[in-house]
Design a protein around this motif. Structure first.
Motif, PDB file in Angstrom:
ATOM      1  N   ALA A   1     -25.165  32.885  41.244  1.00  0.00           N
ATOM      2  CA  ALA A   1     -24.942  33.072  42.684  1.00  0.00           C
ATOM      3  C   ALA A   1     -26.227  32.831  43.475  1.00  0.00           C
ATOM      4  CB  ALA A   1     -24.417  34.481  42.957  1.00  0.00           C
TER       5      ALA A   1
ATOM      6  N   SER B   1     -20.764  32.904  47.668  1.00  0.00           N
ATOM      7  CA  SER B   1     -19.901  33.856  46.974  1.00  0.00           C
ATOM      8  C   SER B   1     -18.598  33.187  46.548  1.00  0.00           C
ATOM      9  CB  SER B   1     -19.587  35.049  47.887  1.00  0.00           C
ATOM     10  OG  SER B   1     -20.751  35.798  48.151  1.00  0.00           O
ATOM     11  N   ALA B   2     -18.103  32.271  47.381  1.00  0.00           N
ATOM     12  CA  ALA B   2     -16.863  31.565  47.049  1.00  0.00           C
ATOM     13  C   ALA B   2     -17.042  30.708  45.802  1.00  0.00           C
ATOM     14  CB  ALA B   2     -16.417  30.703  48.226  1.00  0.00           C
TER      15      ALA B   2
ATOM     16  N   ASN C   1     -19.018  31.230  43.458  1.00  0.00           N
ATOM     17  CA  ASN C   1     -19.265  32.069  42.289  1.00  0.00           C
ATOM     18  C   ASN C   1     -18.017  32.817  41.813  1.00  0.00           C
ATOM     19  OD1 ASN C   1     -21.698  32.395  40.731  1.00  0.00           O
ATOM     20  ND2 ASN C   1     -21.495  34.596  41.047  1.00  0.00           N
ATOM     21  N   ILE C   2     -16.909  32.694  42.528  1.00  0.00           N
ATOM     22  CA  ILE C   2     -15.679  33.364  42.103  1.00  0.00           C
ATOM     23  C   ILE C   2     -15.264  32.946  40.695  1.00  0.00           C
ATOM     24  CG2 ILE C   2     -13.182  33.497  42.535  1.00  0.00           C
ATOM     25  CD1 ILE C   2     -13.788  33.697  45.500  1.00  0.00           C
TER      26      ILE C   2
ATOM     27  N   ASN D   1     -17.441  34.749  38.209  1.00  0.00           N
ATOM     28  CA  ASN D   1     -17.108  36.174  38.108  1.00  0.00           C
ATOM     29  C   ASN D   1     -15.794  36.400  37.364  1.00  0.00           C
ATOM     30  OD1 ASN D   1     -19.412  36.983  39.405  1.00  0.00           O
ATOM     31  ND2 ASN D   1     -18.452  37.353  41.379  1.00  0.00           N
TER      32      ASN D   1
ATOM     33  N   ALA E   1     -15.461  38.905  47.337  1.00  0.00           N
ATOM     34  CA  ALA E   1     -16.197  37.793  47.935  1.00  0.00           C
ATOM     35  C   ALA E   1     -16.010  37.750  49.435  1.00  0.00           C
ATOM     36  CB  ALA E   1     -15.734  36.471  47.313  1.00  0.00           C
TER      37      ALA E   1
ATOM     38  N   SER F   1     -17.628  36.911  56.127  1.00  0.00           N
ATOM     39  CA  SER F   1     -17.099  35.661  55.599  1.00  0.00           C
ATOM     40  C   SER F   1     -16.047  35.064  56.511  1.00  0.00           C
ATOM     41  CB  SER F   1     -16.511  35.878  54.214  1.00  0.00           C
ATOM     42  OG  SER F   1     -15.438  36.793  54.281  1.00  0.00           O
TER      43      SER F   1
ATOM     44  N   THR G   1     -26.607  36.641  48.303  1.00  0.00           N
ATOM     45  CA  THR G   1     -25.430  36.194  47.560  1.00  0.00           C
ATOM     46  C   THR G   1     -25.439  36.730  46.135  1.00  0.00           C
ATOM     47  OG1 THR G   1     -25.457  34.153  48.875  1.00  0.00           O
ATOM     48  CG2 THR G   1     -24.051  34.181  46.935  1.00  0.00           C
TER      49      THR G   1
ATOM     50  N   ASN H   1     -24.368  40.422  46.403  1.00  0.00           N
ATOM     51  CA  ASN H   1     -22.952  40.547  46.738  1.00  0.00           C
ATOM     52  C   ASN H   1     -22.053  40.173  45.564  1.00  0.00           C
ATOM     53  OD1 ASN H   1     -23.643  41.259  49.355  1.00  0.00           O
ATOM     54  ND2 ASN H   1     -23.318  39.223  50.201  1.00  0.00           N
ATOM     55  N   SER H   2     -22.320  39.014  44.984  1.00  0.00           N
ATOM     56  CA  SER H   2     -21.406  38.472  43.975  1.00  0.00           C
ATOM     57  C   SER H   2     -21.453  39.258  42.668  1.00  0.00           C
ATOM     58  CB  SER H   2     -21.737  36.999  43.718  1.00  0.00           C
ATOM     59  OG  SER H   2     -20.684  36.370  43.024  1.00  0.00           O
TER      60      SER H   2
ATOM     61  N   ASP I   1     -19.481  42.464  42.805  1.00  0.00           N
ATOM     62  CA  ASP I   1     -18.026  42.341  42.705  1.00  0.00           C
ATOM     63  C   ASP I   1     -17.551  42.668  41.292  1.00  0.00           C
ATOM     64  OD1 ASP I   1     -18.095  41.517  45.330  1.00  0.00           O
ATOM     65  OD2 ASP I   1     -17.793  39.392  44.878  1.00  0.00           O
TER      66      ASP I   1
END
Length: 402
Positions: A258, A264-265, A267-268, A271, A293, A339, A382, A385-386, A389
């Motif tokens: 990330a 973040s998107a 990195n979905i 994750n 995210a 976001s 990022t 945040n990521s 999650d």
């Protein structure tokens, strides 16, 4: 060729990513032209992650709801609570750090143009967030609007609960197929990170960041505190176990990627893959990770509050404890809607600045400075945040409880 691929996979992603980090920094620093050329590898990697993420979320959520058996436990509520608690703690940490280490922004009076428009009120932020829920499903997939994607995936998933077994089996097969595609993309992450690091070092050299070193130190210091102190305390409260093995694994396998993708998107998929590796409940993480995210924005809350208070200190504005506490609350709520606003957390700074009657033109100069230091600030934000999650999703899973 098959033997070469097998040898590559046996080394493992983490060692290969570390090698890519070192090589990328060396190439970008010693041979900038080569580093810029390698940037295409990073662009392809990030582009592939961003492209697969919306369809991955849509299919996995729809499949999880379609095939969910009655009585099967899902742990979304505790994850949401952790997201909210974590974001508010981050905002509060940023406020305290800004009082302990007051920072003045150099060059704040300079005329700097920022093209994007910022939301003017908290109501506008929340309205944008709610309107994303009912966006056209095709547009939601095209624009990576995860609130809209989740909404339509959940609705269609419930509608398909009454479908035939063959239809449910087809959706399940689609879920397996898209998961394999994600694994293929993640397997080439070292090449993508090599390109991202090489091009970043070649482009910036980090010289422009020296004048903002104190501001960056407060920002990154707050994020490090949340990642290594506050989040582990939250996880320990939930699981009653040593949180650091899980914290370090999330930072290593999610946070590093990330940091360099700065999305973040994007990195979905990473994750999702990590949650699957940890053996978490798929019905939970298929919803909680894309939702995280969107609303789990501890790093954004830190950025909004630190930058706003730095502007207030620079302008000599006296900030009372009550107004600082209100800023922490507004920063937390605004971060959850970051976001849903073009430009993310930086463009929510004028909203927070309005609390102290800071003129909008000055606030937008703060935003411009945010873009200048974004190569570090946005990357660290990022990563926090990521990785959180997955961390909070795991903490809410009974597997990690005492």
């Amino acid at each position: 060729m098959r033997n070469l691929v097998d040898a590559y996979l046996r080394v493992g992603l983490v060692p290969l990513i570390i090698i890519a980090l070192v090589l990328g920094a060396l190439i970008g620093g010693v041979m900038p032209s080569v580093g810029l050329s390698l940037g295409i590898l990073g662009s392809i990697f990030v582009g592939a992650l961003k492209a697969v993420a919306p369809i991955l979320v849509f299919i996995l959520v729809m499949s999880a709801i379609t095939s969910r058996q009655a009585g099967k436990q899902v742990y979304i509520k505790p994850v949401l609570l952790l997201y909210l608690v974590g974001t508010f703690m981050a905002a509060l940490t940023a406020v305290v750090a800004s009082f302990v280490f007051p920072t003045e922004i150099i060059g704040l009076t300079a005329q700097t143009a920022v093209e994007q428009s910022a939301p003017e009120t908290l109501t506008q932020v929340l309205k944008n967030l709610l309107m994303n829920l009912v966006a056209n499903p095709v547009n939601a997939l095209t624009n990576a609007n995860y609130m809209g994607i989740l909404t339509w995936a959940i609705l269609i998933g419930f509608a398909l609960r009454q479908a035939s077994d063959s239809t449910k089996h087809m959706i399940s097969d689609l879920s397996v197929a898209i998961t394999h595609v994600v694994k293929w993309i993640i397997s080439v992450a070292p090449f993508g990170i090599l390109g991202l690091v090489a091009s970043t070092v070649a482009e910036t050299g980090f010289d422009t960041l020296k004048s903002y070193s104190q501001l960056l130190a407060v920002l990154v210091g707050c994020m490090a505190f949340i990642a290594l102190v506050a989040n582990p305390l939250i996880v320990f409260a939930m699981t009653k176990k040593n949180p650091y093995p899980l914290v370090i694994q999330c930072l290593r396998e999610s946070g590093v990627t990330a940091f360099f993708t700065r999305s973040s998107a994007a990195n979905i998929p990473v994750n999702m893959n990590l949650a699957r590796k940890l053996g978490l409940n798929e019905d939970t993480y298929s919803v909680s990770i894309p939702l995280g995210a969107t609303i789990n924005m501890a790093g954004a809350a830190i950025t909004i509050n630190v930058m706003t208070l730095a502007a207030a200190h620079t302008l000599g504005i006296d900030v009372s404890f009550g107004s600082a506490l209100l800023l922490a609350i507004i920063g937390s709520v605004s971060a959850c809607g970051a976001s849903g606003v073009a430009g993310g957390s930086l463009l929510l700074i004028p909203l927070a600045c309005s609390l102290f009657n800071i003129p909008n033109d000055v606030a937008m100069q703060v935003v411009a400075i945010g873009f200048i230091i974004g190569v570090v600030q946005d990357s660290a934000e990022t990563a926090l945040n990521s990785s959180t999650d997955v961390l909070f999703t795991a903490a809410a899973d009974p597997k990690y409880r005492a």
